[in-house]
Design an enzyme around this catalytic site. Structure first.
Site, PDB file in Angstrom:
ATOM      1  N   HIS A  16     -16.144 -10.893   0.846  1.00 15.25           N
ATOM      2  CA  HIS A  16     -15.823  -9.836   1.821  1.00 15.25           C
ATOM      3  C   HIS A  16     -16.890  -8.749   1.779  1.00 15.25           C
ATOM      4  CE1 HIS A  16     -13.755  -8.775  -1.917  1.00 15.25           C
ATOM      5  NE2 HIS A  16     -13.899  -7.504  -1.571  1.00 15.25           N
TER       6      HIS A  16
ATOM      7  N   ASP B 266     -14.397 -10.231  -5.616  1.00 12.97           N
ATOM      8  CA  ASP B 266     -13.984  -9.307  -6.676  1.00 12.97           C
ATOM      9  C   ASP B 266     -13.873 -10.011  -8.027  1.00 12.97           C
ATOM     10  OD1 ASP B 266     -13.781  -7.288  -4.763  1.00 12.97           O
ATOM     11  OD2 ASP B 266     -11.679  -7.756  -4.352  1.00 12.97           O
TER      12      ASP B 266
ATOM     13  N   HIS C  42     -19.489  -9.760  -1.378  1.00 12.22           N
ATOM     14  CA  HIS C  42     -19.136 -10.045  -2.772  1.00 12.22           C
ATOM     15  C   HIS C  42     -17.747 -10.664  -2.852  1.00 12.22           C
ATOM     16  CE1 HIS C  42     -17.070  -6.255  -1.974  1.00 12.22           C
ATOM     17  NE2 HIS C  42     -16.306  -6.487  -3.021  1.00 12.22           N
TER      18      HIS C  42
ATOM     19  N   ARG D  47      -5.723  -0.755  -3.396  1.00 13.32           N
ATOM     20  CA  ARG D  47      -6.015  -2.168  -3.699  1.00 13.32           C
ATOM     21  C   ARG D  47      -5.352  -2.605  -4.997  1.00 13.32           C
ATOM     22  NH1 ARG D  47     -11.936  -4.620  -4.958  1.00 13.32           N
ATOM     23  NH2 ARG D  47     -11.170  -4.539  -7.088  1.00 13.32           N
TER      24      ARG D  47
END
Ligand code: SIN
Length: 281
Positions: free
Chosen positions: A256, A103, A101, A271
């Site tokens: 990723h 983000d 995917h 993150r």
């Protein structure tokens, strides 16, 4: 290449570069930052090792790039609402990000990048794979490129982060705010990267629902073709984490995939997602 004491070493033929000679606990000069920014544009994802930085230093480095785009679904790190916790406990089975995917493609203006810092890593496993969407696009036939260039696709967060989404149920308290997962957005299937101008494939298995004006059933065969095409090993690299490693990837240029192969062990990452600019074909 070494400039201002910073060494940039390509990580694979496809994408990624390891940045050495910087201490992110210190403020970087404009020249040092420019070297790192160029590497980010050139390689799509950059890696750092041994960065024992505090959350404040993590935030300060992130803010050099762009304002922070707070993820509304991930549980934040206590005391740091702008840092999302990406956690898997020893007794949990589902990990976060365990499929290819990019983000925030479900946002009108998707996040420019995501900066992931390893706080606790399992003894082995838990690597992250990255794939170059520029290479994936360039390797398509002229005929398919021409067709995709004229298409747009609908993306959503509802089936992933919304009420009753299976992923939410299996992720427990790590995800929240399902009522905020309502938006559907439309993006070109092929975008021009806002900084490099390179054309990249901008659909992904996690968040893309269908091509605009096509039904999900009509879209599925072509989307499935693109999803398997885009992750050919030649277009990818694999990053093995150590405590204090950082990966910072460009969400408009890469996909990723967080490997979920460390059951019985804890993996904790911090993150920060960074605001992007509007994307277009
Ligand atoms: C993510 O998808 O942002 C998480 C990646 C990872 O944990 O390696």
């Amino acid at each position: 290449m070494s400039e201002f004491g910073i060494k940039v070493t390509p990580y694979s033929s496809a994408l990624g570069a390891l940045i050495e000679g910087v201490d992110l606990a210190q403020s970087l000069s404009e020249q040092e930052f420019a070297v790192i920014r160029q590497a980010f544009q050139d390689y799509g994802v950059i890696f750092f090792r041994d960065q024992a930085i505090t959350p404040e230093q993590h935030l300060a480095f992130a803010r050099r790039w762009s304002p922070i785009d707070v993820n509304r679904f991930f549980k934040p790190v206590e005391g740091y609402p702008e840092i999302a916790q990406v956690l898997k406990e020893p007794d949990q089975h589902t990990n976060i990000g365990g499929d290819w995917h990019t983000d925030h493609s479900y946002d009108e203006v998707p996040a420019m990048g995501s900066m992931l810092l390893a706080r606790e890593v399992p003894p082995r496993g838990g690597d992250t794979l990255f794939a170059s969407m520029g290479m994936a696009y360039e390797a398509l036939s002229p005929g398919l490129k021409a067709m995709l260039d004229g298409l747009r696709a609908v993306h959503s967060s509802a089936h992933v982060f919304g009420t009753n989404a299976p992923y939410v149920k299996s992720s427990g308290a790590r995800l929240g705010n399902p009522e905020a997962a309502t938006q559907h957005v439309v993006h070109p299937v092929v975008i021009r990267h806002p900084q490099t101008g390179r054309k990249t494939l901008y659909v992904n298995r996690a968040f893309t629902l269908h091509f605009e004006g096509w039904t999900p059933a009509e879209s599925k065969p072509l989307l499935d073709y693109l999803y398997q095409h885009a992750v050919q090993p030649e277009f990818t690299c694999r990053f093995e984490w150590e405590k204090g490693s950082i990966a910072f990837w460009d969400n408009r240029a890469t996909w990723h995939y967080a490997l979920n192969d460390y059951h019985g062990h804890r993996r904790l990452m911090h993150r920060i997602t960074l605001q992007g600019s509007p994307i277009a074909s």
